[in-house]
Write an enzyme that holds these catalytic residues in place. Structure first.
Site, PDB file in Angstrom:
ATOM      1  N   CYS A 196       0.799  -1.226   0.000  1.00 13.63           N
ATOM      2  CA  CYS A 196       0.000   0.000   0.000  1.00 13.63           C
ATOM      3  C   CYS A 196       0.830   1.273   0.000  1.00 13.63           C
ATOM      4  O   CYS A 196       0.520   2.224  -0.725  1.00 13.63           O
ATOM      5  CB  CYS A 196      -0.986  -0.014   1.165  1.00 13.63           C
ATOM      6  SG  CYS A 196      -0.249   0.025   2.822  1.00 13.63           S
ATOM      7  N   HIS A 255      -2.791   1.329   6.789  1.00 11.40           N
ATOM      8  CA  HIS A 255      -3.043   1.361   5.355  1.00 11.40           C
ATOM      9  C   HIS A 255      -2.744   2.764   4.858  1.00 11.40           C
ATOM     10  O   HIS A 255      -2.991   3.750   5.564  1.00 11.40           O
ATOM     11  CB  HIS A 255      -4.478   0.962   5.030  1.00 11.40           C
ATOM     12  CG  HIS A 255      -4.767   0.903   3.561  1.00 11.40           C
ATOM     13  ND1 HIS A 255      -3.976   0.202   2.684  1.00 11.40           N
ATOM     14  CD2 HIS A 255      -5.739   1.478   2.814  1.00 11.40           C
ATOM     15  CE1 HIS A 255      -4.458   0.338   1.461  1.00 11.40           C
ATOM     16  NE2 HIS A 255      -5.527   1.113   1.517  1.00 11.40           N
ATOM     17  N   ASP A 278      -7.130   5.713  -3.634  1.00  8.81           N
ATOM     18  CA  ASP A 278      -6.408   4.557  -3.095  1.00  8.81           C
ATOM     19  C   ASP A 278      -6.046   3.633  -4.250  1.00  8.81           C
ATOM     20  O   ASP A 278      -6.904   2.967  -4.823  1.00  8.81           O
ATOM     21  CB  ASP A 278      -7.276   3.834  -2.073  1.00  8.81           C
ATOM     22  CG  ASP A 278      -6.524   2.749  -1.318  1.00  8.81           C
ATOM     23  OD1 ASP A 278      -5.373   2.445  -1.703  1.00  8.81           O
ATOM     24  OD2 ASP A 278      -7.077   2.206  -0.351  1.00  8.81           O
ATOM     25  N   ASN A 318     -14.273   3.884   9.804  1.00 10.83           N
ATOM     26  CA  ASN A 318     -15.419   3.925  10.702  1.00 10.83           C
ATOM     27  C   ASN A 318     -16.049   2.584  11.047  1.00 10.83           C
ATOM     28  O   ASN A 318     -16.986   2.547  11.842  1.00 10.83           O
ATOM     29  CB  ASN A 318     -16.522   4.814  10.106  1.00 10.83           C
ATOM     30  CG  ASN A 318     -16.260   6.274  10.372  1.00 10.83           C
ATOM     31  OD1 ASN A 318     -16.226   6.722  11.504  1.00 10.83           O
ATOM     32  ND2 ASN A 318     -16.056   7.028   9.299  1.00 10.83           N
ATOM     33  N   ASP A 320     -17.106  -0.921  12.669  1.00  6.66           N
ATOM     34  CA  ASP A 320     -17.002  -1.508  14.006  1.00  6.66           C
ATOM     35  C   ASP A 320     -16.349  -2.884  13.895  1.00  6.66           C
ATOM     36  O   ASP A 320     -16.404  -3.526  12.843  1.00  6.66           O
ATOM     37  CB  ASP A 320     -18.380  -1.653  14.637  1.00  6.66           C
ATOM     38  CG  ASP A 320     -18.958  -0.307  15.064  1.00  6.66           C
ATOM     39  OD1 ASP A 320     -18.244   0.702  14.956  1.00  6.66           O
ATOM     40  OD2 ASP A 320     -20.121  -0.287  15.503  1.00  6.66           O
ATOM     41  N   GLU A 366     -14.543   9.892  18.537  1.00  4.34           N
ATOM     42  CA  GLU A 366     -15.102   8.583  18.859  1.00  4.34           C
ATOM     43  C   GLU A 366     -15.931   8.663  20.131  1.00  4.34           C
ATOM     44  O   GLU A 366     -15.519   9.237  21.136  1.00  4.34           O
ATOM     45  CB  GLU A 366     -13.979   7.558  19.046  1.00  4.34           C
ATOM     46  CG  GLU A 366     -13.267   7.162  17.767  1.00  4.34           C
ATOM     47  CD  GLU A 366     -14.112   6.270  16.873  1.00  4.34           C
ATOM     48  OE1 GLU A 366     -15.256   5.945  17.262  1.00  4.34           O
ATOM     49  OE2 GLU A 366     -13.639   5.913  15.783  1.00  4.34           O
ATOM     50  N   GLU A 371     -20.610  11.299  16.121  1.00  6.20           N
ATOM     51  CA  GLU A 371     -19.958  10.150  15.474  1.00  6.20           C
ATOM     52  C   GLU A 371     -20.950   9.011  15.286  1.00  6.20           C
ATOM     53  O   GLU A 371     -21.019   8.390  14.221  1.00  6.20           O
ATOM     54  CB  GLU A 371     -18.756   9.705  16.322  1.00  6.20           C
ATOM     55  CG  GLU A 371     -17.921   8.606  15.673  1.00  6.20           C
ATOM     56  CD  GLU A 371     -18.364   7.209  16.081  1.00  6.20           C
ATOM     57  OE1 GLU A 371     -18.098   6.253  15.313  1.00  6.20           O
ATOM     58  OE2 GLU A 371     -18.987   7.074  17.156  1.00  6.20           O
TER      59      GLU A 371
END
EC number: 2.3.2.13
Length: 632
Positions: A196, A255, A278, A318, A320, A366, A371
């Protein structure tokens, strides 16, 4: 009637214009001008002189600048600076890796233009491709797809296998120039290999060369959500070993991607500015392996229905994380973490060599109400299928414990944590030394707790892929009410040395089971083993076209002999090409130095980048900033 003018010669005033347009480092013989800025030229006529009032000359030029940055310091950093740092490691240990972007080096502009002409877009429809090259949105997507080779003869082949015998280990690269020149010299055959940070660094070089402000971004604990439900599932067995994810969701230790600055007339007002691109081939976008441009503001606001690929980028910062215990063919939920993905999003500061934390550009704090509101808004957009950008990834699917409803966000009272586990290192994790750490156990209840704890350690690749465990232990810990206790552990160098990946990552895990209870408690920690840096000293003043001596001091940090030691050194304006010095064998703990001579050919602020590799390690880095005087 006066005879019409006949142009005999056009003087583009390349040298003068290029200085004004800050392209003189690329060339002074060829006109290279930037958008939205005036330039001069002189016309010489064959038949007679120009007569004001009688003769009219009309120029038709479109100079709208969709990538204009108002701030001069920002332009200097994100267009003109030809070196920088790419941040690696983990969120607890961030390492700046020096990189030579070299966008003004000899022939790089031609290679960048060649890259555009080798794209599938140009091959299929050259006229349309050329007509669209005034659009930074279009050009950035073309370049993004061409940096990797998954769809075409792009610049780099990706490789995460740990087998690089037929190419270069990605960790050994220190600059983009050698990669781009090798791609060109081999008839545009993909260079082996990249990961990357290499993809992002090469894209930064190309975009800066084309005049598009670009910076390199590192996201620590970066999510790769393959099914679009904003959940990263991780699986453990009863020994604490992390299992290969059957869904292929992963959390990358870090990343790296790019941000490019541009207007977004294809989006509602307010979503221009920094855009994520990306080039690492992860998922397809409209049939090609590219990602973006995705508006950074759209990501922060959860507007995942805006082009391009915003849902995927949103998940990288973002998503979970859900942890599962796999035992007896069944899966038991261990833990759901809403804050483990997307930490310390970093880029080089424009004012210094320091790291800027730009996490707030991507998401609200967070745990804050904003958020969670943004997260749920993004989920709702994905759930209802209104997002066109989601189409390459397929419709969202619901996993066990899926957070499509608010009920899954807060655990019921019976799940309130009564015992916590946490790892703590006792010493810096230096390569070649034993790793000493403790497991901290805290009983937060008013009852006695008897714990059986299974511990394990295994190497990781930086994309989160686990290798086989090489260390396991079992601890029995008794805790009085509200008592804290520790369990000491040691992993010797002999135990871990032969199992390390190039990334030097070790994940230690613990799964605890309470006596007479089905509850399981999970703790883990990622350790990045460190090397001492290479020292680079400049001996004397640096002046253009004057000999300059550079001393490189290096050592073998291991308690065993290393072989096939090679030093590589480069630096734009200092070396015409990458220097390669064969060192051979280094005895245990041996320290040595070499002195090289070079002749700087460009003035101004420069950087020397150095790497040392061997059969035991691949990426011991060093650098030195240097100011080269013009001598005038």
């Amino acid at each position: 009637m006066a005879q019409g003018l006949e142009v005999a010669l056009t003087d583009l005033q390349s040298s003068r214009n290029n200085v004004r347009h800050h392209t003189e480092e690329i060339s002074v013989d060829r006109l290279l001008v930037r958008r939205g800025q005036a330039f001069s030229l002189t016309l010489y006529f064959r038949n007679r002189g120009f007569q004001p009032g009688l003769d009219n000359i009309i120029f038709v030029v479109e100079t709208e600048d969709a990538v204009y940055l108002e701030s001069e310091p920002l332009r200097q950093e994100y267009v003109m600076n030809d070196y920088g740092f790419i941040y690696q490691g983990n969120k607890n240990w961030i390492r700046p890796c020096p990189w030579n972007y070299g966008q003004f080096e000899e022939n790089i502009i031609n290679i960048c233009l060649e890259l555009l002409s080798k794209s599938l877009h140009f091959q299929i429809d050259p006229a349309t491709d050329c007509a669209l090259r005034g659009s930074p949105v279009y050009v950035s997507r073309v370049v993004c797809a061409m940096i990797n080779s998954n769809d075409d003869n792009g610049v780099l082949n990706g490789n995460w296998s740990e087998d690089y015998t037929d190419g270069t280990n990605p960790a050994e690269w220190t600059g983009s120039v050698a990669i781009l020149k090798k791609w060109h010299a081999t008839g545009c055959q993909p260079v082996q290999y990249g990961q990357c940070w290499v993809f992002a660094a090469v894209m930064c070089t190309v975009m800066r060369c084309l005049g598009i402000p670009t910076r390199v971004i590192t996201n620590f604990d970066s999510g790769h959500d393959t099914d679009g439900n904003l959940i990263i599932d991780e699986y453990y067995d009863s020994t604490g070993r992390i299992l290969m994810n059957r869904k292929k969701d992963t959390i990358w230790n870090f990343h790296v991607w790019n941000e490019c600055w541009m207007a977004r007339k294809d989006l509602p007002p307010g979503y221009g500015g920094w855009q994520v691109l990306d080039a690492t081939p992860q998922e397809m976008s409209n049939g090609l392996y590219c990602c973006g441009p995705a508006s950074v503001r759209a990501i922060k606001e959860g507007e995942v229905d805006l082009n391009y690929d915003t849902p995927f980028v949103f998940s990288m910062v973002n998503a979970d994380c859900m942890s599962w215990l796999v035992e007896g063919g069944k899966e038991q939920k261990l833990h759901q973490d809403t804050s483990s993905v997307g930490n310390l999003i970093s880029t080089k500061s424009i004012w210094s060599e320091e790291r800027d934390d730009i996490t707030e550009n991507y998401k609200y704090e967070e745990g804050s109400p904003q958020e969670r509101q943004v997260f749920l808004k993004a989920l709702q957009k994905l759930k209802t299928g209104r997002s066109q950008a989601l189409q390459p990834y397929g419709p969202p699917t619901l996993s066990r414990g899926s957070p499509w409803s608010l009920d899954t966000r807060s655990p019921p009272p019976s799940d309130v944590i009564q015992v916590s586990l946490k790892f703590k290192l006792l010493d810096p994790p230096n390569m070649g030394q034993d790793i000493r750490f403790v497991l901290l156990a805290l009983n937060m209840s008013s009852q006695f707790k008897d714990l059986k704890v299974n511990l394990s350690a295994q190497s990781l690749l930086h994309d989160g892929s686990p290798l086989s465990p090489f260390w396991q232990d079992t601890a029995f810990i008794t805790l009085s009410p509200e008592e804290a206790n520790t369990y000491s552990c040691k992993i010797s160098y002999a135990q871990y040395s032969q199992y390390l990946s190039t990334d030097k990552l070790i994940r230690i895990s613990a799964i605890a089971e309470e006596k007479n209870s089905l509850k399981k408690i999970l703790a883990n920690k990622i350790i990045t083993l460190t090397y001492p840096s290479i020292m680079v000293n400049v001996l004397g003043a640096a002046v253009v076209n004057q000999p300059l001596f550079i001393q490189v001091i290096f050592s073998n940090p291991l308690s065993e002999q290393v072989e096939n030691c090679v030093l590589t050194m480069e630096g734009s304006g200092l070396f015409k090409k990458q220097q390669r010095v064969l060192i051979g064998v280094l005895a245990p703990q041996y320290r040595d130095s070499i002195t090289l001579e070079t002749v700087p050919f460009k003035s101004g602020q420069r950087q020397i980048q150095v790497n040392m590799s061997s059969n035991k390690f691949k990426d011991i880095k060093g650098y030195r900033n240097i100011y080269v005087d013009s001598g005038l």
